[in-house]
Design an enzyme around this catalytic site. Sequence first.
Site, mmCIF file in Angstrom:
data_model
loop_
_atom_site.group_PDB
_atom_site.id
_atom_site.type_symbol
_atom_site.label_atom_id
_atom_site.label_comp_id
_atom_site.label_asym_id
_atom_site.label_seq_id
_atom_site.Cartn_x
_atom_site.Cartn_y
_atom_site.Cartn_z
ATOM 1 N N LYS A 128 11.251 35.684 70.353
ATOM 2 C CA LYS A 128 11.390 37.046 69.992
ATOM 3 C C LYS A 128 11.540 37.239 68.675
ATOM 4 O O LYS A 128 10.790 38.015 68.197
ATOM 5 C CB LYS A 128 13.016 37.335 70.816
ATOM 6 C CG LYS A 128 13.507 38.542 70.207
ATOM 7 C CD LYS A 128 14.843 38.709 70.460
ATOM 8 C CE LYS A 128 15.902 38.400 69.789
ATOM 9 N NZ LYS A 128 16.305 38.733 68.465
ATOM 10 N N ASN A 129 12.098 36.508 67.799
ATOM 11 C CA ASN A 129 11.991 36.466 66.583
ATOM 12 C C ASN A 129 10.801 36.442 65.803
ATOM 13 O O ASN A 129 10.756 36.699 64.590
ATOM 14 C CB ASN A 129 13.208 35.834 65.819
ATOM 15 C CG ASN A 129 14.338 36.402 66.290
ATOM 16 O OD1 ASN A 129 14.708 37.381 66.839
ATOM 17 N ND2 ASN A 129 15.746 35.336 66.068
ATOM 18 N N CYS A 155 26.788 46.218 63.085
ATOM 19 C CA CYS A 155 26.571 45.110 63.921
ATOM 20 C C CYS A 155 27.618 44.180 64.485
ATOM 21 O O CYS A 155 28.566 43.833 63.583
ATOM 22 C CB CYS A 155 25.278 44.271 63.436
ATOM 23 S SG CYS A 155 24.767 42.977 64.539
ATOM 24 N N ARG A 164 25.732 43.198 57.904
ATOM 25 C CA ARG A 164 24.333 43.127 57.775
ATOM 26 C C ARG A 164 23.441 44.056 56.853
ATOM 27 O O ARG A 164 22.701 44.741 57.247
ATOM 28 C CB ARG A 164 23.538 42.817 59.277
ATOM 29 C CG ARG A 164 24.110 41.982 59.995
ATOM 30 C CD ARG A 164 23.591 41.746 61.361
ATOM 31 N NE ARG A 164 22.102 41.282 61.476
ATOM 32 C CZ ARG A 164 21.402 41.081 62.406
ATOM 33 N NH1 ARG A 164 22.008 41.265 63.568
ATOM 34 N NH2 ARG A 164 20.124 40.443 62.331
ATOM 35 N N ASP A 196 22.117 31.147 65.335
ATOM 36 C CA ASP A 196 21.943 31.836 66.673
ATOM 37 C C ASP A 196 22.220 30.691 67.804
ATOM 38 O O ASP A 196 22.151 30.998 68.716
ATOM 39 C CB ASP A 196 20.424 32.297 66.725
ATOM 40 C CG ASP A 196 20.082 33.293 65.757
ATOM 41 O OD1 ASP A 196 18.999 33.637 65.547
ATOM 42 O OD2 ASP A 196 21.120 33.887 65.181
ATOM 43 N N ARG A 255 18.167 41.137 75.957
ATOM 44 C CA ARG A 255 17.172 41.525 74.923
ATOM 45 C C ARG A 255 16.532 40.356 74.359
ATOM 46 O O ARG A 255 15.623 40.392 73.501
ATOM 47 C CB ARG A 255 18.536 41.992 73.780
ATOM 48 C CG ARG A 255 19.327 43.016 73.966
ATOM 49 C CD ARG A 255 20.071 43.461 72.731
ATOM 50 N NE ARG A 255 19.245 43.873 71.567
ATOM 51 C CZ ARG A 255 19.387 44.645 70.965
ATOM 52 N NH1 ARG A 255 20.399 45.622 71.171
ATOM 53 N NH2 ARG A 255 18.387 45.027 70.109
HETATM 54 C C1 EPZ Z 1 17.456 37.044 61.575
HETATM 55 O O1 EPZ Z 1 18.161 38.420 61.287
HETATM 56 C C2 EPZ Z 1 17.480 37.091 63.147
HETATM 57 N N1 EPZ Z 1 16.740 38.239 63.636
HETATM 58 C C3 EPZ Z 1 18.846 36.634 63.297
HETATM 59 O O2 EPZ Z 1 18.790 36.716 64.729
HETATM 60 C C4 EPZ Z 1 19.314 35.418 62.934
HETATM 61 O O3 EPZ Z 1 20.668 35.382 63.096
HETATM 62 C C5 EPZ Z 1 19.279 35.697 61.273
HETATM 63 O O4 EPZ Z 1 17.857 35.975 60.987
HETATM 64 C C6 EPZ Z 1 19.627 34.529 60.472
HETATM 65 O O5 EPZ Z 1 19.055 33.441 61.042
HETATM 66 C C7 EPZ Z 1 15.430 38.481 63.961
HETATM 67 O O6 EPZ Z 1 14.573 37.551 63.255
HETATM 68 C C8 EPZ Z 1 15.004 39.718 64.454
HETATM 69 P P1 EPZ Z 1 19.067 37.767 57.560
HETATM 70 P P2 EPZ Z 1 18.128 38.973 59.610
HETATM 71 O O7 EPZ Z 1 18.661 38.806 56.592
HETATM 72 O O8 EPZ Z 1 16.750 38.772 59.053
HETATM 73 C C9 EPZ Z 1 22.654 38.584 54.324
HETATM 74 C C10 EPZ Z 1 19.429 36.753 67.349
HETATM 75 O O9 EPZ Z 1 20.293 36.400 67.759
HETATM 76 N N2 EPZ Z 1 21.499 39.715 54.075
HETATM 77 O O10 EPZ Z 1 18.320 36.276 57.395
HETATM 78 O O11 EPZ Z 1 18.486 40.419 59.773
HETATM 79 C C11 EPZ Z 1 23.077 38.819 55.828
HETATM 80 O O12 EPZ Z 1 24.192 39.851 55.969
HETATM 81 C C12 EPZ Z 1 19.225 37.368 65.804
HETATM 82 O O13 EPZ Z 1 18.197 36.483 67.797
HETATM 83 C C13 EPZ Z 1 21.872 40.278 52.726
HETATM 84 O O14 EPZ Z 1 23.023 40.398 52.310
HETATM 85 O O15 EPZ Z 1 19.038 38.014 58.923
HETATM 86 C C14 EPZ Z 1 23.432 37.319 56.368
HETATM 87 O O16 EPZ Z 1 24.636 37.088 55.962
HETATM 88 C C15 EPZ Z 1 20.868 37.834 65.457
HETATM 89 N N3 EPZ Z 1 21.246 41.434 52.215
HETATM 90 C C16 EPZ Z 1 22.381 36.459 55.671
HETATM 91 O O17 EPZ Z 1 21.794 37.284 54.497
HETATM 92 C C17 EPZ Z 1 20.097 41.663 53.014
HETATM 93 O O18 EPZ Z 1 19.349 42.317 52.378
HETATM 94 C C18 EPZ Z 1 21.131 36.351 56.343
HETATM 95 O O19 EPZ Z 1 20.536 37.354 57.235
HETATM 96 C C19 EPZ Z 1 19.563 40.935 54.095
HETATM 97 C C20 EPZ Z 1 20.586 39.897 54.541
#
Ligand code: EPZ
Length: 419
Positions: free
Chosen positions: A22-23, A115, A120, A306, A398
């Site tokens: 998915k991701n 969320c 996020r 995850d 999802r």
């Molecule tokens: C991806 O989300 C995945 N989603 C998530 O999987 C997964 O949990 C996450 O990466 C971490 O591995 C998809 O790929 C669609 P991040 P993403 O930006 O990219 C902080 C699932 O269950 N952050 O890597 O949105 C954020 O708050 C989903 O399949 C900032 O501070 O996650 C978090 O604490 C849920 N500022 C950390 O970084 C930003 O601009 C990592 O988030 C962006 C993120």
Amino acid sequence: MDKIRIHGGHPLSGSIKISGSKNSALPILAATLLTREPCIIHRVPDLSDTHYMLQILTHLGAQVERASGTVSVMAEKVDSVAPYDVVRKMRASVCVLGPLLGRCKEATVSLPGGCVIGDRPIDLHLKGFEALGAAVRVEGGNIKVFAPKLNGAVINLRGKFGPTVLGTDNVMMAAVLAEGITVIEGAAKEPEVVDLAHFLNKMGGKIEGAGTPRMIIEGVRELHGAEHDIIPDRIEAGTFLVAGAICGKGITVKRVEPAHVQAVMNALSSCGFRIESSPNSIAVAPNGLPTPLEIATEPYPGFPTDMQAQICALLSTTDGTSVVTENIFPQRYMHVAELKRMGARVQLDGPTAVIQGVDQLFGAPVMASDLRASAALVLAGLKADGITEVSRVYHIDRGYEHLDEKLGELGAHIERVKA
Ligand code: EPZ
């Protein structure tokens, strides 16, 4: 609205095939907006999230066709506005921002809402776009980014909780059509980021260093169409390995990339399970009484956030004291209250869960809150004494393709019922 009903206590055995990721599929489908030529993507999982992404592409003007796992997209003309109605259903819609900015030099996308797994923000995505020379404005619940042209830049995408996955994807998709060289420092190293970079290079992109913290992107004038196979879903594979550990006599997951699941395999073997892998399959089997675990979630190749909820379900019936620390989404513990309704003993202290293993969980009606939490409740239900009913299973649909059917193939007594 469906529910999933599980009659617990039936051991799992046999093997199942893993679906496409998915991701990986979501950003790769978004990347098809970068060219006016046709793209063909294979092994796109049949999930509500991939359907949402196809709705967004269609809304932006792309011609989309889907035949079982193969999707063809031709974005001859694209509109650069993705409104609230289509974007609100899925946070990952934010990853159309980069391709639209790269292709149209402007984009308006509704700001993702709240969320349940925690805060996020997308500040790092926007910081990356600004570094490429785009003006960024947030108004009326929308993000507006625009630039007469994009210029290569050195951008550090590492945040307080580590690198950002979709942030790295988004900036990469904008930078691939920028003028000059972009260097992303602190890039995410997830296999899904590497898969996207492979696809972009097939389209004529010049990206090096994917899978390392430093990516170098030499901008090109335009991209062409390409054909691509999505990588296997490492989180689905991990979820089934934990299912096999929680109540298995030995199961095998097939059509998987073992290297992508190494952290989960390490955790299960630390608990005492026997793990064997071959080039594209992994087998898990009991090996005496499992032992407790201390584990913390980390960016790839560390233990994935995850998989945190699923491992909590396993440790809730593992004799002894286990400690789980959530370093990526510190509040990501919606599953704990529901596991406690099934008899689990879990103490939360900020980002840490201290789990006292119990002999037995008991079936109960429980509520899914998010994708991975709902998978954990299903796994706990497989082990529990009696009947567990998981409601709001749309969360599961999802991100898991036919989870209940696949578990049924492994011997689970599980059914989907109308609520
Ligand atoms: C991806 O989300 C995945 N989603 C998530 O999987 C997964 O949990 C996450 O990466 C971490 O591995 C998809 O790929 C669609 P991040 P993403 O930006 O990219 C902080 C699932 O269950 N952050 O890597 O949105 C954020 O708050 C989903 O399949 C900032 O501070 O996650 C978090 O604490 C849920 N500022 C950390 O970084 C930003 O601009 C990592 O988030 C962006 C993120």
